[in-house]
Write a protein that holds these residues in place. Structure first.
Motif, PDB file in Angstrom:
ATOM      1  N   TYR A   1      24.627 161.735  86.540  1.00 33.27           N
ATOM      2  CA  TYR A   1      25.541 161.162  85.536  1.00 33.27           C
ATOM      3  C   TYR A   1      24.983 161.403  84.145  1.00 33.27           C
ATOM      4  N   TYR A   2      25.839 161.726  83.182  1.00 33.56           N
ATOM      5  CA  TYR A   2      25.508 161.631  81.758  1.00 33.56           C
ATOM      6  C   TYR A   2      26.263 160.400  81.274  1.00 33.56           C
ATOM      7  N   ALA A   3      25.568 159.339  80.979  1.00 36.09           N
ATOM      8  CA  ALA A   3      26.204 158.042  80.715  1.00 36.09           C
ATOM      9  C   ALA A   3      27.156 157.744  81.882  1.00 36.09           C
ATOM     10  N   LYS A   4      28.458 157.580  81.600  1.00 38.91           N
ATOM     11  CA  LYS A   4      29.349 157.247  82.716  1.00 38.91           C
ATOM     12  C   LYS A   4      29.997 158.472  83.346  1.00 38.91           C
ATOM     13  N   HIS A   5      29.687 159.635  82.749  1.00 33.81           N
ATOM     14  CA  HIS A   5      30.348 160.852  83.242  1.00 33.81           C
ATOM     15  C   HIS A   5      29.543 161.499  84.362  1.00 33.81           C
ATOM     16  N   GLN A   6      30.191 161.691  85.513  1.00 29.75           N
ATOM     17  CA  GLN A   6      29.477 162.314  86.629  1.00 29.75           C
ATOM     18  C   GLN A   6      29.597 163.837  86.528  1.00 29.75           C
TER      19      GLN A   6
ATOM     20  N   GLY B   1      32.249 178.498  88.981  1.00 26.74           N
ATOM     21  CA  GLY B   1      33.123 177.392  88.604  1.00 26.74           C
ATOM     22  C   GLY B   1      33.507 177.518  87.140  1.00 26.74           C
ATOM     23  N   PRO B   2      34.576 176.856  86.740  1.00 26.83           N
ATOM     24  CA  PRO B   2      35.009 176.936  85.340  1.00 26.83           C
ATOM     25  C   PRO B   2      34.050 176.206  84.405  1.00 26.83           C
ATOM     26  N   ASN B   3      34.287 176.311  83.100  1.00 20.49           N
ATOM     27  CA  ASN B   3      33.467 175.589  82.118  1.00 20.49           C
ATOM     28  C   ASN B   3      33.445 174.110  82.459  1.00 20.49           C
ATOM     29  N   GLY B   4      32.245 173.537  82.404  1.00 18.21           N
ATOM     30  CA  GLY B   4      32.131 172.095  82.617  1.00 18.21           C
ATOM     31  C   GLY B   4      32.109 171.684  84.077  1.00 18.21           C
ATOM     32  N   ALA B   5      32.071 172.658  85.002  1.00 15.95           N
ATOM     33  CA  ALA B   5      32.096 172.323  86.435  1.00 15.95           C
ATOM     34  C   ALA B   5      30.831 171.611  86.882  1.00 15.95           C
ATOM     35  N   GLY B   6      29.725 171.839  86.155  1.00 14.59           N
ATOM     36  CA  GLY B   6      28.459 171.202  86.537  1.00 14.59           C
ATOM     37  C   GLY B   6      27.394 172.192  86.977  1.00 14.59           C
ATOM     38  N   LYS B   7      27.668 173.489  86.813  1.00 15.32           N
ATOM     39  CA  LYS B   7      26.743 174.523  87.289  1.00 15.32           C
ATOM     40  C   LYS B   7      25.381 174.420  86.600  1.00 15.32           C
ATOM     41  N   SER B   8      25.404 174.396  85.242  1.00 14.09           N
ATOM     42  CA  SER B   8      24.126 174.381  84.499  1.00 14.09           C
ATOM     43  C   SER B   8      23.325 173.130  84.843  1.00 14.09           C
ATOM     44  N   THR B   9      24.024 172.006  84.967  1.00 18.18           N
ATOM     45  CA  THR B   9      23.322 170.757  85.294  1.00 18.18           C
ATOM     46  C   THR B   9      22.639 170.889  86.651  1.00 18.18           C
ATOM     47  N   LEU B  10      23.372 171.438  87.634  1.00 17.85           N
ATOM     48  CA  LEU B  10      22.788 171.584  88.977  1.00 17.85           C
ATOM     49  C   LEU B  10      21.576 172.531  88.931  1.00 17.85           C
TER      50      LEU B  10
ATOM     51  N   PRO C   1      17.654 180.596  81.251  1.00 14.50           N
ATOM     52  CA  PRO C   1      18.695 179.713  80.721  1.00 14.50           C
ATOM     53  C   PRO C   1      19.910 180.476  80.200  1.00 14.50           C
ATOM     54  N   GLN C   2      21.018 179.754  80.136  1.00 12.83           N
ATOM     55  CA  GLN C   2      22.253 180.336  79.625  1.00 12.83           C
ATOM     56  C   GLN C   2      22.108 180.692  78.142  1.00 12.83           C
ATOM     57  N   GLU C   3      21.440 179.806  77.377  1.00  7.99           N
ATOM     58  CA  GLU C   3      21.260 180.065  75.953  1.00  7.99           C
ATOM     59  C   GLU C   3      20.064 181.009  75.804  1.00  7.99           C
TER      60      GLU C   3
ATOM     61  N   SER D   1      27.873 182.042  87.525  1.00 13.74           N
ATOM     62  CA  SER D   1      28.720 182.918  86.709  1.00 13.74           C
ATOM     63  C   SER D   1      30.166 182.444  86.705  1.00 13.74           C
ATOM     64  N   HIS D   2      30.877 182.861  85.644  1.00 12.19           N
ATOM     65  CA  HIS D   2      32.332 182.714  85.605  1.00 12.19           C
ATOM     66  C   HIS D   2      32.990 183.938  86.239  1.00 12.19           C
ATOM     67  N   TYR D   3      32.194 185.017  86.353  1.00 13.30           N
ATOM     68  CA  TYR D   3      32.793 186.302  86.708  1.00 13.30           C
ATOM     69  C   TYR D   3      32.759 186.502  88.219  1.00 13.30           C
TER      70      TYR D   3
HETATM   71  N1  LIG Z   1      23.305 166.815  77.829  1.00 17.52           N
HETATM   72  C1  LIG Z   1      24.534 166.406  78.149  1.00 17.52           C
HETATM   73  N2  LIG Z   1      24.982 165.203  77.722  1.00 17.52           N
HETATM   74  C2  LIG Z   1      26.228 164.765  78.057  1.00 17.52           C
HETATM   75  N3  LIG Z   1      27.092 165.474  78.808  1.00 17.52           N
HETATM   76  C3  LIG Z   1      26.706 166.689  79.233  1.00 17.52           C
HETATM   77  C4  LIG Z   1      25.412 167.211  78.918  1.00 17.52           C
HETATM   78  N4  LIG Z   1      25.301 168.439  79.501  1.00 17.52           N
HETATM   79  C5  LIG Z   1      26.472 168.667  80.136  1.00 17.52           C
HETATM   80  N5  LIG Z   1      27.303 167.625  79.967  1.00 17.52           N
HETATM   81  C6  LIG Z   1      28.658 167.487  80.543  1.00 17.52           C
HETATM   82  O1  LIG Z   1      28.537 167.580  81.958  1.00 17.52           O
HETATM   83  C7  LIG Z   1      29.574 168.384  82.515  1.00 17.52           C
HETATM   84  C8  LIG Z   1      28.970 169.558  83.260  1.00 17.52           C
HETATM   85  O2  LIG Z   1      28.375 170.431  82.283  1.00 17.52           O
HETATM   86  P1  LIG Z   1      27.592 171.733  82.698  1.00 17.52           P
HETATM   87  O3  LIG Z   1      27.054 172.357  81.452  1.00 17.52           O
HETATM   88  O4  LIG Z   1      26.644 171.423  83.782  1.00 17.52           O
HETATM   89  O5  LIG Z   1      28.783 172.628  83.300  1.00 17.52           O
HETATM   90  P2  LIG Z   1      28.850 174.205  83.511  1.00 17.52           P
HETATM   91  O6  LIG Z   1      29.604 174.411  84.788  1.00 17.52           O
HETATM   92  O7  LIG Z   1      27.494 174.805  83.440  1.00 17.52           O
HETATM   93  O8  LIG Z   1      29.726 174.665  82.297  1.00 17.52           O
HETATM   94  P3  LIG Z   1      29.544 175.961  81.360  1.00 17.52           P
HETATM   95  O9  LIG Z   1      29.983 177.129  82.167  1.00 17.52           O
HETATM   96  O10 LIG Z   1      30.469 175.669  80.208  1.00 17.52           O
HETATM   97  O11 LIG Z   1      28.111 175.981  80.959  1.00 17.52           O
HETATM   98  C9  LIG Z   1      30.478 168.765  81.356  1.00 17.52           C
HETATM   99  O12 LIG Z   1      31.521 167.824  81.292  1.00 17.52           O
HETATM  100  C10 LIG Z   1      29.574 168.649  80.144  1.00 17.52           C
HETATM  101  O13 LIG Z   1      30.314 168.336  78.992  1.00 17.52           O
END
Ligand SMILES: Nc1ncnc2c1ncn2[C@@H]1O[C@H](COP(=O)(O)OP(=O)(O)OP(=O)(O)O)[C@@H](O)[C@H]1O
Length: 293
Positions: free
Chosen positions: A10-15, A34-43, A71-73, A180-182
């Motif tokens: 979770y990031y605060a209340k967002h899973q 997965g699309p943008n924001g799917a959670g890939k980078s977090t995982l 890293p992505q960046e 990847s998105h691709y």
């Molecule tokens: N440091 C953070 N603080 C708060 N929310 C975050 C943070 N990092 C990611 N999020 C949120 O968590 C969710 C998953 O983000 P994440 O970057 O893991 O997705 P992603 O699949 O890698 O997307 P992208 O392809 O855009 O990088 C998104 O809603 C994002 O806004």
């Protein structure tokens, strides 16, 4: 190589990651799509131990797991040379002395930048920076390499370079997790893949098994007077590039019907072929969303 058991974050209340369980076999290239924001980078950051406050468990099959995280960046210092960037990241990974300088030379060659080793990174193209960014994660010879969208915004030559590096790393027995998105990259590089959406893994498996399980066969037909007036009721027909894509549970019968219809009407058949099922279509049918918005 590693097993994830019920990982949530979770990031605060967002899973951002929701109850993810999966097994990544040793020596495979495992796609995470997965699309943008799917959670890939977090995982990926959780697997790389960059994020540590999560719930669930990760088990590595061997205690000798050396993780390389790309890293992505792009995280390079532009004012110094490629060589000095690699020396810096090599030291961070614990390398010193001759072993470090040897690895820097080897990595420069692997990423195709031997000639540019003494050039400042600020003068590099986007693709060269991406290759160097990858190189920085490979200095300590990791056996688990985590790549987060490594081909975003690069030229075709650098993409080819990165692909052949990944093939080589696979041959050397490394396990690679590739986000990847691709979808075409995933199809080309990966043995297995997981689809991620809204933090969850919605489907996973070997690429060919996923295609076999989910793809609905279709055919493409283009020509004059070739589309039978009555195709079986379950078939859907959409217009594409001056012809028709016919989704059918029975492609051979449809092909037969089309040929018969064409002969009967003295029509002219320009193209008639089976359409190769694509992962992207399967993702769309499972999630209802496109990968690239
Ligand atoms: N440091 C953070 N603080 C708060 N929310 C975050 C943070 N990092 C990611 N999020 C949120 O968590 C969710 C998953 O983000 P994440 O970057 O893991 O997705 P992603 O699949 O890698 O997307 P992208 O392809 O855009 O990088 C998104 O809603 C994002 O806004």
């Amino acid at each position: 190589m590693l097993t994830l058991d019920n990982i949530s974050k979770y990031y605060a209340k967002h899973q951002a990651v929701a109850n993810v369980s999966m097994h990544i076999p040793r020596g495979t290239c495992y796609g995470l799509v997965g699309p943008n924001g799917a959670g890939k980078s977090t995982l990926l950051k959780i697997i790389a131990s960059i994020i540590q406050n999560y719930s669930g468990a990760i088990q590595f099959a061997s205690s000798d797991t050396r993780i390389g995280y790309i890293p992505q960046e792009i995280s390079l210092e532009e004012k110094i040379t490629a060589n000095d960037n690699l020396l810096f990241f090599g030291r961070l990974s614990g390398l010193r002395g001759k072993r470090l300088t040897k690895r820097v030379d080897e990595v420069l060659s692997e990423i195709g930048l031997t000639e540019q080793g003494r050039d400042k990174v600020g003068t590099f193209s986007g693709g060269m920076k991406r290759r160097l960014n990858i190189g920085c994660g490979l200095l300590h010879q990791p056996n688990l390499i985590i790549m987060d969208e490594p081909t975003v915004g690069i030229d075709p030559q650098s993409r080819r370079y990165i692909f052949s590096m990944i093939e080589q790393l696979k041959k050397e027995g490394c396990t690679i997790i590739y986000a990847s998105h691709y979808m075409e990259e995933i199809e080309q590089l990966c043995d297995e893949t997981a689809f991620m959406d809204n933090g969850e893994i919605i489907e996973k498996g070997r690429i060919e098994s996923l295609i076999e399980k989910h793809a609905v066969p279709s055919i493409y037909v283009k020509g004059q007077e070739c589309l039978p007036a009555v195709l079986s009721e379950t078939d859907s027909v959409i217009e594409k590039d001056g012809g028709y894509v016919i989704t059918t549970s029975n492609p051979l019968t449809s092909i037969e019907q089309i040929i018969r219809n064409c002969q009967g009407h003295h029509g002219e058949l320009e193209r008639l072929e089976l359409v190769k099922p694509r992962l992207e279509d399967i993702f769309f049918s499972l999630t209802g969303s496109q990968l690239r918005d």
